[in-house]
Enzyme design. Sequence first.
Site: not given
Length: 242
Positions: A10, A131
């Site tokens: 990330d 998500d």
Amino acid sequence: MSFTIYPAIDMRGGKCVRLLQGDYNKETVYGDSPFDMAKTFVEQGAEWIHMVDLDGAKAGSPVNDRFVLQVAQELPAKVQIGGGIRTAEDVERYLDNGVDRVILGSAAINDPEFVKAMLAKYGAKIAIGLDAKDGYVATEGWVETSTVKATVLGKELADAGAETFIFTDIATDGMLSGPNVDATVELARVTGASVIASGGVSSVDDLLALRKFADDGVSGSIVGKAIYTEKINLACALEEVK
């Protein structure tokens, strides 16, 4: 069906970070170079690298793309990238420059016609990032929660040609509390597609629990914090889930 481990990178401000439950105020920096981190993963045997442009997710357009392209072009691993990809030009640029799979997330809710057009054009090279918070899809870097159920949107997009979903249960992300196996399997069964689990993996046992459902379509897992905190040794994990 085989089961793939996707070590995660990330990116925020050009560094490798992890956020707790997607909260930009709860960040830990784990490395200064996404490329060096990816190289380490490849040296340990990773065949895929999962990259997320956190700045891009917030900005709505790619920000850390140069690191993604460097990894895709200079390392012998496949790369999938998500975060801030909102236009056909963004998708095309990544796929034309060595990236193997582009993940479309918020756009699945905000611009479903765009997502369906990309699926029609690129097929398996597009993954859908779903998500979910309490079963409902969250968007905009998890800042917003929609009124759409993940399974309902998943089925609609599978019917439009989606072959791969990346499913994150926000409640488990970065918590090392174990993945939401039931929700992951449910999405795979409802869509008939390949589902990559994301969030909560803290041990090889978690990976093996997911791999049990490979025949149902659970095709892999993204592993982030557990690698960085050395709860999982990537090389050993890759060997165990083969």
